[in-house]
Design an enzyme around this catalytic site. Structure first.
Site, mmCIF file in Angstrom:
data_model
loop_
_atom_site.group_PDB
_atom_site.id
_atom_site.type_symbol
_atom_site.label_atom_id
_atom_site.label_comp_id
_atom_site.label_asym_id
_atom_site.label_seq_id
_atom_site.Cartn_x
_atom_site.Cartn_y
_atom_site.Cartn_z
ATOM 1 N N GLY A 10 -3.566 -1.443 3.335
ATOM 2 C CA GLY A 10 -2.507 -0.475 3.593
ATOM 3 C C GLY A 10 -2.659 0.055 5.006
ATOM 4 O O GLY A 10 -3.616 0.772 5.310
ATOM 5 N N GLY A 12 -0.512 2.015 6.619
ATOM 6 C CA GLY A 12 0.330 3.181 6.849
ATOM 7 C C GLY A 12 -0.450 4.283 7.523
ATOM 8 O O GLY A 12 -1.514 4.041 8.122
ATOM 9 N N ASP A 34 -1.721 -5.413 5.360
ATOM 10 C CA ASP A 34 -0.492 -4.771 4.902
ATOM 11 C C ASP A 34 0.542 -5.840 4.602
ATOM 12 O O ASP A 34 0.588 -6.882 5.282
ATOM 13 C CB ASP A 34 0.044 -3.808 5.965
ATOM 14 C CG ASP A 34 0.996 -2.774 5.378
ATOM 15 O OD1 ASP A 34 0.579 -1.617 5.206
ATOM 16 O OD2 ASP A 34 2.157 -3.144 5.079
ATOM 17 N N ARG A 95 6.499 10.602 -13.851
ATOM 18 C CA ARG A 95 5.072 10.376 -13.607
ATOM 19 C C ARG A 95 4.636 9.033 -14.157
ATOM 20 O O ARG A 95 3.924 8.255 -13.516
ATOM 21 C CB ARG A 95 4.251 11.496 -14.251
ATOM 22 C CG ARG A 95 2.749 11.381 -14.022
ATOM 23 C CD ARG A 95 1.952 12.142 -15.054
ATOM 24 N NE ARG A 95 2.112 11.568 -16.381
ATOM 25 C CZ ARG A 95 1.481 12.006 -17.461
ATOM 26 N NH1 ARG A 95 0.680 13.038 -17.369
ATOM 27 N NH2 ARG A 95 1.669 11.432 -18.634
ATOM 28 N N ASN A 102 2.274 1.900 -9.411
ATOM 29 C CA ASN A 102 1.067 1.804 -8.599
ATOM 30 C C ASN A 102 -0.045 1.053 -9.319
ATOM 31 O O ASN A 102 -0.894 0.439 -8.665
ATOM 32 C CB ASN A 102 0.613 3.193 -8.163
ATOM 33 C CG ASN A 102 1.412 3.687 -6.967
ATOM 34 O OD1 ASN A 102 2.157 2.932 -6.353
ATOM 35 N ND2 ASN A 102 1.272 4.957 -6.623
ATOM 36 N N HIS A 182 -7.517 16.136 -8.106
ATOM 37 C CA HIS A 182 -6.934 16.513 -6.826
ATOM 38 C C HIS A 182 -5.715 17.400 -7.041
ATOM 39 O O HIS A 182 -4.873 17.130 -7.889
ATOM 40 C CB HIS A 182 -6.531 15.235 -6.088
ATOM 41 C CG HIS A 182 -5.939 15.449 -4.750
ATOM 42 N ND1 HIS A 182 -6.518 16.252 -3.797
ATOM 43 C CD2 HIS A 182 -4.817 14.961 -4.190
ATOM 44 C CE1 HIS A 182 -5.774 16.236 -2.707
ATOM 45 N NE2 HIS A 182 -4.733 15.472 -2.918
#
Length: 314
Positions: A10, A12, A34, A95, A102, A182
């Site tokens: 990734g 980003g 990526d 959610r 993901n 988190h």
């Protein structure tokens, strides 16, 4: 002695900034990967051209091809999609939909890097973090000591930064940590927070301290509200703190998402707790003596994590 090799999946904001911090510290050679053609190669090329100015001397490369990642010592996984509002309907994905999306992305990434770097340590940054740690553990087949997530390092950094700002002291003198999941369910530990050894409650009133804790909980949202997208400097710094501890065998005690098997009364779940990070990955989990309030908050945080993990179907 050969340099370590780190792959960052990734390229980003978070992935590229991780590469930036790693290069500045000369921790390892870096491969950025990526799916967007040219993204990883372009950022690696740009960063590499800063080397003569900033005096770092490592190999940087970028690719869409996972073959370039072979024999990595450590892989940082930042891949995944954020929770974005639908531009037509204005709705956010559920959610569960986000977790499953993901799960597919992170699962595919994990299978590829695990095959090419079977001895690597996998450091998970993708969200929802605790659930994605379970995906990486399951899909890699690695022992849990080599699958760890970055969560508490970021929340702890925010917590310390806000305390230092409030008191007008150096961040170097603020000591403390944040446990649990988190964000909203994080578990602050004011009893264990101090400034140069002075308990924080001797330096500020309870109302101010609780306001700092709440700001820490909402830290990511505050930045999104200002920028329109997630922060990346502090998340990347927290990640690289862990990378350095592992690659240089520092034995650092860093709050990390680790698999608990009975510690803190929690079984089979990734939760943020203090862990010793070194060359073996998660070398030891430290079980603190929590009071009733702190333990209840940690159990609440663990329950929130479990509700997300249950969506995965493992």
């Amino acid at each position: 002695m050969a340099r370590s090799k780190v792959t960052i999946v990734g390229a980003g904001n978070v992935g590229a900034t991780c590469a930036h911090w790693i290069a500045g510290k000369e921790l390892a050679d870096v491969v950025l990967v990526d799916i967007v053609e040219g993204m990883a190669s372009g950022k690696a090329l740009d960063l590499g051209q800063a080397g003569p100015v900033m005096h770092f001397d490592i190999a940087l490369s970028g690719s869409v091809d996972y073959d370039a990642t072979a024999e990595s010592d450590l892989v940082v996984i930042t891949a995944g999609v954020p929770r974005r509002k639908d531009p037509v309907t204005g709705d956010y994905p559920s959610r569960d939909d986000l977790v499953r999306t993901n799960q597919g992305i992170v699962g595919e990434v994990t299978r590829r890097v695990a095959q090419l770097s079977p001895d690597a340590i996998l450091l998970v940054v993708s969200n929802p973090l605790d659930a994605m740690c379970h995906v990486v553990l399951e899909e890699s087949g690695f022992p849990s000591q080599r699958v760890v997530g970055q969560a508490g390092a970021l929340d702890t950094a925010r917590y310390k930064a806000f305390i230092a700002q409030e008191l007008g002291v150096s961040v170097r003198d603020v000591h403390g940590m944040v446990l649990g999941g988190h964000g909203d369910t994080m578990v602050p530990l004011p009893r264990h927070t101090s400034v140069a050894g002075i308990p924080v409650r001797e330096l500020m009133d309870e109302e101010t301290l609780q306001a700092i804790i709440e700001r820490t909980r909402q830290g990511g949202g505050e930045i999104v509200g200002l920028l329109g997208y997630s922060g990346f400097y502090a998340p990347s710094a927290g990640t690289v703190e862990m990378v350095e501890a592992i690659l240089r065998d520092r034995k650092r005690v860093i709050p990390s998402a680790v698999l608990l098997n009975g510690e803190y009364g929690i079984e089979g779940l990734y939760v943020g707790v203090p862990a010793v990070l070194g060359a073996g990955g998660v070398e030891r989990i430290i079980e603190m003596q929590l009071n009733d309030e702190e333990r209840a908050m940690l159990e609440h945080s663990a329950a929130a994590v479990r509700s997300v993990v249950d969506v995965l179907g493992y």
